[in-house]
Design an enzyme around this catalytic site. Structure first.
Site, mmCIF file in Angstrom:
data_model
loop_
_atom_site.group_PDB
_atom_site.id
_atom_site.type_symbol
_atom_site.label_atom_id
_atom_site.label_comp_id
_atom_site.label_asym_id
_atom_site.label_seq_id
_atom_site.Cartn_x
_atom_site.Cartn_y
_atom_site.Cartn_z
ATOM 1 N N ALA A 34 35.022 -18.908 -18.544
ATOM 2 C CA ALA A 34 34.292 -19.702 -18.000
ATOM 3 C C ALA A 34 35.305 -20.894 -18.329
ATOM 4 C CB ALA A 34 32.838 -20.917 -17.997
ATOM 5 N N TYR A 35 35.432 -20.764 -19.927
ATOM 6 C CA TYR A 35 36.763 -21.497 -20.437
ATOM 7 C C TYR A 35 38.134 -20.910 -20.384
ATOM 8 C CZ TYR A 35 39.031 -23.253 -24.649
ATOM 9 O OH TYR A 35 39.429 -23.693 -25.064
#
Length: 244
Positions: free
Chosen positions: A152-153
């Site tokens: 996600a990051y």
């Protein structure tokens, strides 16, 4: 009202890299707006340290992804100092989970803060920075390392890189540079959160220098991009000691 002094906004300015960057830019003679998201006290501590060292700084807060809040912050900075020259956008969040287990609400929150937040402040900076200005966004070396758990990051920072490279070209003729710094593992509270010491030591040992980066290592590069590094534009610079 000051007009001769260069003025910088540092988002996430009370965090590890943001704090070191705010101090370094102030030491270089800039007036610094130290942005915080929720907690004013740490930002005020940064301001106090800067002013005690002879620099100029103020704390100001707001949700980085809220265009009204950030417009008001930019307005106050311009009214106080007479103009804006530099945006350093360090603010971001980094929840970790494998893709298979990732809560989509968490994914949405990461994209809102990291991607929309970058769009909001970059858009304001693109409209307001004076000639000779600089925008410095933050990506991550994880986009090269492909470390499990960071999907996600890393996805959010891939979007930040794309935005950075395109904005640099859209600002042609404005004398405003736009770059992104992509740190490797750096000794900040965000990095240490939730990691056992054994894992921290393993990560540090994988670096050719045998250590983690420091916030000051990253601030050194930011100061160059925000100051004399005028011929560097539309780039993603990996600051990781040779790890990737």
């Amino acid at each position: 009202m000051q007009t001769a002094q260069r003025v910088a906004i540092v988002t996430g300015g009370s965090g590890g890299i943001g704090r070191a960057t705010a101090a370094r830019l102030a030491a270089d003679g800039m007036a610094v707006v130290v942005h915080y998201a929720h907690h004013r006290a740490p930002a005020e501590q940064v301001v106090q340290a800067i002013t005690e060292a002879g620099g100029t700084a103020v704390a100001d807060g707001g949700d980085i992804a809220d265009e009204a809040a950030m417009t008001a912050l930019f307005d106050r900075a311009q009214q106080r100092f007479g103009g804006l020259d530099v945006l350093v956008h360090t603010a971001g969040i980094m929840p970790l989970a494998p893709v298979e287990q990732l809560d989509l609400d968490v994914f949405d929150r990461v994209q809102r803060t990291n991607v929309r937040g970058t769009m909001v402040v970059d858009q304001l900076a693109a409209r307001r920075l004076r000639s000779g200005g600089a925008i410095v966004n933050f990506s991550t070396s994880i986009t090269r390392l492909q470390t499990p758990g960071y999907a996600a990051y890393a996805a959010s920072k891939g979007a930040v890189e794309a935005l950075t490279l395109i904005l640099a070209r859209e600002l042609a003729g404005r004398d405003v540079t736009v770059n992104a710094v992509a740190p490797g593992p750096t000794a900040t509270p965000l990095f240490f959160e939730g990691k056992p010491q054994q894992l921290i030591d393993q990560i540090a040992g994988a670096n050719p220098f045998g250590r983690l980066g420091t916030p000051e290592d990253i601030a050194e590069l930011v100061a160059f991009l925000a100051g004399p590094g005028r011929w560097i534009n539309g780039q993603v610079l990996y600051a990781n000691g040779g790890m990737a």
